[in-house]
Scaffold this motif. Structure first.
Motif, PDB file in Angstrom:
ATOM      1  N   LEU A  40      47.849 -60.308  74.515  1.00 51.51           N
ATOM      2  CA  LEU A  40      48.130 -60.971  73.254  1.00 51.51           C
ATOM      3  C   LEU A  40      47.090 -60.841  72.746  1.00 51.51           C
ATOM      4  N   CYS A  41      46.738 -60.132  71.890  1.00 52.09           N
ATOM      5  CA  CYS A  41      45.324 -60.973  71.247  1.00 52.09           C
ATOM      6  C   CYS A  41      45.391 -62.473  70.333  1.00 52.09           C
ATOM      7  N   PRO A  42      44.275 -63.233  69.823  1.00 55.44           N
ATOM      8  CA  PRO A  42      44.959 -64.532  69.385  1.00 55.44           C
ATOM      9  C   PRO A  42      44.278 -64.266  67.871  1.00 55.44           C
ATOM     10  N   PHE A  43      44.333 -63.209  67.664  1.00 56.60           N
ATOM     11  CA  PHE A  43      43.274 -62.783  66.423  1.00 56.60           C
ATOM     12  C   PHE A  43      44.377 -61.875  65.216  1.00 56.60           C
ATOM     13  N   HIS A  44      45.266 -61.625  65.937  1.00 53.50           N
ATOM     14  CA  HIS A  44      45.662 -60.887  64.946  1.00 53.50           C
ATOM     15  C   HIS A  44      47.335 -61.211  65.719  1.00 53.50           C
ATOM     16  N   SER A  45      48.371 -61.193  64.707  1.00 56.70           N
ATOM     17  CA  SER A  45      49.774 -60.927  65.708  1.00 56.70           C
ATOM     18  C   SER A  45      50.481 -59.569  66.194  1.00 56.70           C
ATOM     19  N   GLY A  64      43.304 -53.399  68.586  1.00 50.55           N
ATOM     20  CA  GLY A  64      44.349 -53.390  67.795  1.00 50.55           C
ATOM     21  C   GLY A  64      43.625 -53.487  66.348  1.00 50.55           C
ATOM     22  N   CYS A  65      42.975 -55.065  66.435  1.00 54.03           N
ATOM     23  CA  CYS A  65      42.310 -55.434  64.488  1.00 54.03           C
ATOM     24  C   CYS A  65      40.598 -54.463  64.794  1.00 54.03           C
ATOM     25  N   GLY A  66      39.887 -54.739  66.313  1.00 55.78           N
ATOM     26  CA  GLY A  66      38.926 -53.892  66.277  1.00 55.78           C
ATOM     27  C   GLY A  66      37.347 -55.131  66.633  1.00 55.78           C
TER      28      GLY A  66
HETATM   29 ZN    ZN Z   1      43.460 -57.835  67.181  1.00 56.45          ZN
END
Ligand code: ZN
Length: 623
Positions: A40-45, A64-66
């Motif tokens: 799971l990306c730590p930079f977006h939920s 997801g967030c790039g």
């Molecule tokens: Zn992300």
């Protein structure tokens, strides 16, 4: 995010000393999926993992967030550090003392100049605050602010001040405090006189709104006139500390409320944010300029999943809201749009109806963007008129049919039916129309997808495993776009191919960022380096380019590539240049004909013919 003056040698030693999977695992639960590790990306939920790490290439990438890059980039973002600070942290861990020493020296230099700049803005901010609070002319500003619902508490919180009506009030203070005039000039607070004989203040007789960075430090100012002088708003110029395109006003104060509600409320300007804050809405931020940038969208997405747009209730505000809603949605946010009465802005609404009602009936009742679009579309029609009603129904049906989810379509069919009930329009007929239009759309999309796939068959056929399930190559994108990305991926892994492309194409890539990456690659190999993705990414001066390099390398071919595939891509890129040239010439020819110049038109026509024969030559070359 300045890179300072750390040598490439140090950066590389730090990169080599760490395994990205091991470092990332300290922050993110990773599970192995074939050659990758996902989590799971730590930079977006997010709820399903789109964050991936590849041990082979030592890079990470979030689909997801790039965000993407090397282990240094990862530490930079997760620990909220500058590039140099991240290098120092990693050097310390690996016990590379030479690297530590160099970075420490660089950090001292950076901290010195940053410190000097922050001190300068802090000094200016306190000066303006003092004028507002303790002088006669400041009283006018306080009265004006009170009239706009901004009281003493907000003035204190947002550190609002006043720039006096003098040419050199601040310039004088800076001179007394012996501030280096070149720094003061570069900071945009004072301006050199036309005759070069000294400095004058940039901001005069304006209410001063300091603009803060993420940590709440003043990095710029916005000044508003009191008496309707022009321009109404004057901002600091862009500096080393302040970039308009990445700033989100009030982020430092809004962050806790935004995080706990997983919602950002986005306003048009900083005055709206302050007024809404005074009315009890604490999740407000604003961009400085109407159109959001990609970077701002990414930053918003990293903070929260939901966004409420609260823009003015005029046509400009509605258009901006729709445009930004689209940007935010394609960035992965779920968007609602607040509806203000026609011609009303948040300020006016709050003054007329109070903060409680603003929060409940404007922010709290914001519409999902689909519904808002329908609502907005509906305004163009008078339903009492039969002809206009038919046009409205036709448009609304097309719009609803384009929604992917059946439950969503059903919801809006019911709403539309309720709205049209008094005119005897039946719900089941509407539903049939919507589903028929939806099927038509779907089959058209499938057909387009197939055609695009056929068009790029040459590329994927000869390139083998060019796409590995990521969005790096995209059938919806034009041919040259995919060809450029494929070439860059191969060039990053193979210096000979890079040299060949440099000879044959140079920097003639169609996409500016692709051309920039190619230029960096040529320079990298020209310095005698051999292919090394991590070392190459460390030479890029721009986090956006770094993320792009990671994305392209990610989807690149895993094994050797046949020379024909490379040649193929070069041809495709050239092909598009010729095509563009032909289109341009055709326009020129039409213009010449219209201007009554048949000779010129004939000359251009012959140029087009020779271009077209080159086109045929190029395109037949790769069948
Ligand atoms: Zn992300």
């Amino acid at each position: 995010m300045t890179r300072g003056r750390i040598s490439e040698h140090v950066v590389e030693s730090v990169l080599k000393a760490h395994d990205i999977v091991e470092v990332v695992s300290r922050y993110v639960r990773l599970t192995k999926r074939g050659k990758y590790w996902k989590g799971l990306c730590p930079f977006h939920s997010e709820k399903t993992p789109s964050f991936a790490v590849t041990p082979d290439r030592q890079i990470f990438k979030c689909f997801g967030c790039g965000l993407g890059g090397t282990v240094i980039t990862f530490i930079q973002h997760i620990e909220n550090l500058s590039f140099a600070e991240a290098v120092r942290k990693l050097a310390e861990e690996a016990g590379i003392s030479a690297a530590e020493a160099e970075v420490a020296a660089d950090l001292t230099r950076q901290e010195e100049w940053r410190g000097a700049w922050f001190d300068l803005y802090e000094l200016a901010c306190s000066f303006y605050q003092h004028i507002l609070k303790f002088t006669e002319e400041g009283k006018r500003a306080v009265a004006y602010l009170r009239g706009r619902g901004i009281g003493p508490e907000a003035i204190e919180t947002f550190r609002i001040g006043f720039a006096p009506a003098r040419w050199d009030a601040l310039a004088d203070i800076l001179r007394q405090k012996r501030i280096d005039p070149s720094i003061a000039e570069e900071s945009g607070l004072i301006v050199r006189k036309a005759d070069g004989s000294g400095f004058i203040d940039r901001f005069r007789e304006r209410i001063m709104f300091p603009i803060f960075d993420d940590k709440g430090r003043v990095v710029a100012f916005g000044g508003r006139t009191l008496d309707g002088g022009e321009p109404k708003y004057l901002n600091s110029p862009e500096t080393k500390l302040f970039s308009k395109s990445s700033t989100l006003y009030n982020l430092h104060l809004a962050r806790p409320a935004v995080r706990s509600d997983n919602t950002v409320v986005l306003f048009e300007g900083y005055v709206d944010v302050i007024q809404a804050w005074s009315a009890g809405e604490r999740r407000g931020v604003a961009s400085l300029g109407t159109a959001l940038t990609e970077e701002q969208v990414r930053r918003i997405r990293r903070l929260a999943e939901r966004v409420v747009l609260c823009y003015d209730g005029d046509s400009a505000g509605r258009a901006a809201a729709l445009k930004n809603a689209e940007l935010l949605e394609s960035g992965g946010c779920s968007v609602r749009i607040a509806v203000l009465p026609d011609g009303c802005d948040p300020d006016e609404y709050i003054r007329r109806f109070g903060g409680e009602r603003f929060r409940r009936e404007v922010i709290g009742a914001a519409l999902p963007s689909v519904k808002y679009r329908l609502h907005d579309f509906r305004k163009n029609f008078r339903l009492q008129e039969e002809g206009e009603r038919h046009d409205y129904v036709r448009g609304a049906v097309e719009f609803i049919a384009a929604l992917d989810l059946a439950t969503e379509r059903e919801h809006y069919v019911r709403e539309l039916a309720a709205e049209l009930a008094e005119f005897g329009v039946s719900e089941s007929v509407l539903r049939q129309d919507v589903e028929a239009a939806h099927l038509r759309l779907r089959s058209r999309r499938r057909f387009d997808g197939k055609r695009a796939a056929l068009a790029k068959r040459g590329l994927s056929g000869s390139a083998g495993k060019a796409s590995s399930g990521s969005a790096v190559f995209d059938v919806e994108r034009p041919d040259y776009w995919n060809a450029e990305r494929f070439l860059l991926a191969v060039m990053m892994a193979d210096a000979d191919v890079a040299f060949q492309v440099q000879q044959e194409l140079g920097e003639s890539f169609h996409v500016a960022e692709h051309a920039a990456l190619a230029a960096y690659l040529y320079a990298f190999y020209a310095a005698g380096r051999s292919p090394d993705l991590n070392a190459f990414m460390a030479t890029l001066q721009d986090p956006k380019l770094e993320a792009l390099a990671a994305e392209i390398a990610w989807g690149g071919p895993t094994g050797p590539v046949p020379p024909q595939a490379v040649e193929d891509c070069i041809q495709r890129i050239r092909f598009h240049w010729i095509k563009m040239e032909i289109e341009r010439k055709k326009e020129e020819m039409v213009r010449a004909e219209r201007a009554g110049d048949p000779l010129e038109a004939a000359r251009i026509a012959s140029e087009i013919i020779s271009l077209e024969s080159r086109w045929n030559f190029v395109s037949s070359g790769n069948v």
